[in-house]
Scaffold this motif. Structure first.
Motif, PDB file in Angstrom:
ATOM      1  N   PRO A  18     -53.142  35.165  64.312  1.00  0.00           N
ATOM      2  CA  PRO A  18     -53.435  34.804  65.857  1.00  0.00           C
ATOM      3  C   PRO A  18     -53.211  35.904  66.694  1.00  0.00           C
ATOM      4  CG  PRO A  18     -51.464  34.123  64.947  1.00  0.00           C
ATOM      5  CD  PRO A  18     -52.093  34.738  63.873  1.00  0.00           C
ATOM      6  N   LEU A  19     -54.170  35.956  67.762  1.00  0.00           N
ATOM      7  CA  LEU A  19     -54.051  37.208  68.680  1.00  0.00           C
ATOM      8  C   LEU A  19     -52.619  37.144  69.617  1.00  0.00           C
ATOM      9  CD1 LEU A  19     -55.133  39.518  69.904  1.00  0.00           C
ATOM     10  CD2 LEU A  19     -56.236  38.145  71.645  1.00  0.00           C
ATOM     11  N   PRO A  20     -52.038  35.966  69.986  1.00  0.00           N
ATOM     12  CA  PRO A  20     -50.699  35.992  70.372  1.00  0.00           C
ATOM     13  C   PRO A  20     -49.437  36.687  69.959  1.00  0.00           C
ATOM     14  CG  PRO A  20     -51.810  33.792  70.916  1.00  0.00           C
ATOM     15  CD  PRO A  20     -52.451  34.647  70.142  1.00  0.00           C
ATOM     16  N   LEU A  21     -49.507  36.291  68.386  1.00  0.00           N
ATOM     17  CA  LEU A  21     -48.545  36.955  67.494  1.00  0.00           C
ATOM     18  C   LEU A  21     -48.704  38.398  67.482  1.00  0.00           C
ATOM     19  CD1 LEU A  21     -46.332  36.789  65.580  1.00  0.00           C
ATOM     20  CD2 LEU A  21     -47.941  36.491  63.800  1.00  0.00           C
ATOM     21  N   PHE A  22     -49.937  38.855  67.394  1.00  0.00           N
ATOM     22  CA  PHE A  22     -50.214  40.493  67.466  1.00  0.00           C
ATOM     23  C   PHE A  22     -49.985  40.959  68.563  1.00  0.00           C
ATOM     24  CE2 PHE A  22     -53.158  43.923  68.408  1.00  0.00           C
ATOM     25  CZ  PHE A  22     -53.005  44.704  67.467  1.00  0.00           C
ATOM     26  N   LEU A  23     -49.955  40.450  69.688  1.00  0.00           N
ATOM     27  CA  LEU A  23     -49.357  41.030  70.930  1.00  0.00           C
ATOM     28  C   LEU A  23     -48.178  41.106  71.153  1.00  0.00           C
ATOM     29  CD1 LEU A  23     -52.014  39.403  73.561  1.00  0.00           C
ATOM     30  CD2 LEU A  23     -51.987  41.703  72.630  1.00  0.00           C
ATOM     31  N   ASP A  24     -47.288  40.008  70.498  1.00  0.00           N
ATOM     32  CA  ASP A  24     -45.894  40.085  70.534  1.00  0.00           C
ATOM     33  C   ASP A  24     -45.480  41.169  69.598  1.00  0.00           C
ATOM     34  OD1 ASP A  24     -45.608  37.908  72.144  1.00  0.00           O
ATOM     35  OD2 ASP A  24     -45.254  36.545  70.284  1.00  0.00           O
ATOM     36  N   MET A  25     -46.292  41.625  68.266  1.00  0.00           N
ATOM     37  CA  MET A  25     -45.860  42.462  67.502  1.00  0.00           C
ATOM     38  C   MET A  25     -46.059  43.946  68.359  1.00  0.00           C
ATOM     39  SD  MET A  25     -47.320  41.239  63.844  1.00  0.00           S
ATOM     40  CE  MET A  25     -47.482  42.708  63.409  1.00  0.00           C
ATOM     41  N   LEU A  26     -46.903  44.046  68.899  1.00  0.00           N
ATOM     42  CA  LEU A  26     -47.369  45.341  69.535  1.00  0.00           C
ATOM     43  C   LEU A  26     -46.335  45.397  70.881  1.00  0.00           C
ATOM     44  CD1 LEU A  26     -49.567  47.354  70.408  1.00  0.00           C
ATOM     45  CD2 LEU A  26     -50.429  45.700  72.146  1.00  0.00           C
ATOM     46  N   ARG A  27     -45.938  44.564  71.459  1.00  0.00           N
ATOM     47  CA  ARG A  27     -44.693  44.771  72.353  1.00  0.00           C
ATOM     48  C   ARG A  27     -43.466  45.385  71.734  1.00  0.00           C
ATOM     49  NH1 ARG A  27     -46.908  40.339  75.286  1.00  0.00           N
ATOM     50  NH2 ARG A  27     -45.908  39.096  73.843  1.00  0.00           N
ATOM     51  N   ALA A 198     -41.394  26.229  59.482  1.00  0.00           N
ATOM     52  CA  ALA A 198     -41.707  26.432  60.780  1.00  0.00           C
ATOM     53  C   ALA A 198     -43.050  25.717  61.024  1.00  0.00           C
ATOM     54  CB  ALA A 198     -41.646  27.561  61.415  1.00  0.00           C
ATOM     55  N   ALA A 199     -43.851  26.077  59.963  1.00  0.00           N
ATOM     56  CA  ALA A 199     -45.317  25.610  59.979  1.00  0.00           C
ATOM     57  C   ALA A 199     -45.823  24.304  59.205  1.00  0.00           C
ATOM     58  CB  ALA A 199     -46.326  26.758  59.419  1.00  0.00           C
ATOM     59  N   GLU A 200     -44.757  23.838  58.320  1.00  0.00           N
ATOM     60  CA  GLU A 200     -45.186  22.601  57.906  1.00  0.00           C
ATOM     61  C   GLU A 200     -45.403  21.404  58.605  1.00  0.00           C
ATOM     62  OE1 GLU A 200     -43.561  20.116  53.967  1.00  0.00           O
ATOM     63  OE2 GLU A 200     -42.210  21.376  54.840  1.00  0.00           O
ATOM     64  N   PRO A 201     -44.586  21.079  59.642  1.00  0.00           N
ATOM     65  CA  PRO A 201     -44.981  19.875  60.345  1.00  0.00           C
ATOM     66  C   PRO A 201     -46.531  19.818  60.938  1.00  0.00           C
ATOM     67  CG  PRO A 201     -43.027  20.587  60.719  1.00  0.00           C
ATOM     68  CD  PRO A 201     -43.473  21.781  60.072  1.00  0.00           C
ATOM     69  N   VAL A 213     -51.447  30.936  59.995  1.00  0.00           N
ATOM     70  CA  VAL A 213     -50.171  30.802  59.312  1.00  0.00           C
ATOM     71  C   VAL A 213     -50.052  31.671  58.298  1.00  0.00           C
ATOM     72  CG1 VAL A 213     -48.592  29.248  57.812  1.00  0.00           C
ATOM     73  CG2 VAL A 213     -50.161  28.225  59.535  1.00  0.00           C
ATOM     74  N   LEU A 214     -51.033  31.862  57.215  1.00  0.00           N
ATOM     75  CA  LEU A 214     -51.057  32.875  56.360  1.00  0.00           C
ATOM     76  C   LEU A 214     -51.116  34.351  56.824  1.00  0.00           C
ATOM     77  CD1 LEU A 214     -53.520  30.792  54.254  1.00  0.00           C
ATOM     78  CD2 LEU A 214     -51.117  30.963  53.636  1.00  0.00           C
ATOM     79  N   GLY A 262     -51.495  24.846  49.924  1.00  0.00           N
ATOM     80  CA  GLY A 262     -50.411  25.475  50.539  1.00  0.00           C
ATOM     81  C   GLY A 262     -49.047  25.093  50.412  1.00  0.00           C
ATOM     82  N   ARG A 263     -48.686  23.738  50.160  1.00  0.00           N
ATOM     83  CA  ARG A 263     -47.138  23.522  49.633  1.00  0.00           C
ATOM     84  C   ARG A 263     -46.996  23.779  48.367  1.00  0.00           C
ATOM     85  NH1 ARG A 263     -47.196  18.050  51.342  1.00  0.00           N
ATOM     86  NH2 ARG A 263     -46.109  18.504  53.166  1.00  0.00           N
TER      87      ARG A 263
END
Length: 353
Positions: A18-27, A198-201, A213-214, A262-263
């Motif tokens: 996901p792009l938001p996570l990429f941008l967080d990592m970038l920062r 965190a992702a399971e629900p 998620v992966l 996944g589980r």
């Protein structure tokens, strides 16, 4: 999405997922280096706006088990069935005419077939990895009418190993295939467990485990490298850019996992190591690699950050490879370190006994 970029069925976002996570990592990764941040953003822009010629992914159907299809990639002679991971699309094994393990094997005189797992839907939520072996892979192999040489890549190798005995496989080849999941190490297993918690629900509500998620789990294995590869793209030549786009589109594509798959992967395989401890049951029996009587070759990458060498089954003819998880399949040295030795091994085990 930049103006003028045509839709692409493989990577419709034209960017990391996901792009938001990429941008967080970038920062985080470039906090002390504005120059590196600018380079990574420039590389990302080049990736997003790059030309993408259409891909021909259609191959004749040799057999079908529901949504899962065995696709014929040409060649004649004894059948060699490639089993890809459930994660990411199978076409990494036939990325383009110059980067295709499947075409190499077909040209060597073998009927080369690839499992295409297909797109799961809500009705598949209870089908775990075991179900993919029993209700999809084994019927496809049975439809061939003769024993096949199985070649499994990544999680597809785990699956192929489980299928080899009930399918009566002629031989088994493993490529960067995890089996002893304790080999990921306590830190990585703890981080993966936290990711799943965190992702399971949300996955439970969807009935699926989305690719995002992966992908976020893969990025956490080496965030500096994830940012670095886009920074390097800023000044790359057009040939390098085109190769990057083909591979990155593959990495950012892929069907979701069913909830049960996944589980099982997160809880039974990675957390409990049911394959490595001999507790995984397929077709009514515990999967015991040591009980296999067919020839086995295991190509193990010594620089693999996704499937560490310590996770291998440690059985059969072990070949240690000095290339990464994806590089050993499609990189510049793939022909020498994997394609040719694997094809030589297939040729040897296919001889009448």
């Amino acid at each position: 999405m930049p103006q003028g970029v045509p839709p692409n069925p493989i990577a419709p976002q034209h960017g990391p997922r996901p792009l938001p996570l990429f941008l967080d990592m970038l920062r985080s990764e470039t906090a002390q280096s504005p120059e590196r941040r600018r380079a990574a953003l420039a590389g990302l822009a080049r990736y997003q706006s790059a030309h993408r010629p259409p891909r021909d992914l259609d191959r004749p159907e040799a057999a079908r088990a529901g949504r899962t299809v065995l696709r014929d990639h040409g060649g004649a002679g004894p059948p060699v069935v490639f089993v890809p991971s459930l994660i990411n699309p199978p076409f990494v094994l036939d990325l383009d005419p110059q980067a295709s393990l499947l075409r190499h094997v077909a040209a060597a005189g073998f009927r080369t077939l690839l499992v295409d797992w297909g797109m799961p839907d809500a009705g598949d939520r209870d089908e775990d990895v075991t179900g993919h072996v029993e209700r999809r892979l084994l019927p496809l192999l049975d439809a061939l009418g003769e024993p096949a040489i199985l070649i499994g890549y990544c999680l597809g190798g785990t699956i192929a190993l489980a299928a080899a005995r009930p399918a009566g496989a002629r031989a088994l080849g493993l490529i960067a295939a995890p089996w002893r999941f304790t080999g990921f190490g306590p830190k990585a297993r703890a981080e993966i467990a936290a990711l799943w918690a965190a992702a399971e629900p949300a996955c439970e509500a969807l009935g699926m485990v989305p690719m995002e998620v992966l992908q976020s789990g893969f990025w956490r294995l080496d965030p500096a490298r994830t940012i670095g590869k886009f920074a390097a793209l800023a000044d790359a030549d057009e040939r390098t850019l085109a190769a990057f786009v083909r591979l990155e589109d593959w990495a950012n594509a892929g069907a979701p996992l069913t909830l049960a798959a996944g589980r099982q992967m997160f809880e039974d395989f990675i957390a409990a190591d049911t394959p490595g401890t001999g507790e995984w049951r397929v077709a009514g029996e515990r999967v015991d690699p040591s009980a296999l009587t067919c020839p086995i070759v295991d190509f193990v990458s010594l620089t693999d950050r996704i499937v560490p060498a310590a996770t291998s089954v440690a059985l059969g003819d072990r070949r240690e490879v000095g290339a990464g998880h994806v590089g050993m399949v499609v990189g510049g040295r793939a022909r020498a370190v994997l394609w040719e030795p694997l094809t030589d091994w297939i040729t040897a085990v296919a001889r009448p006994r």
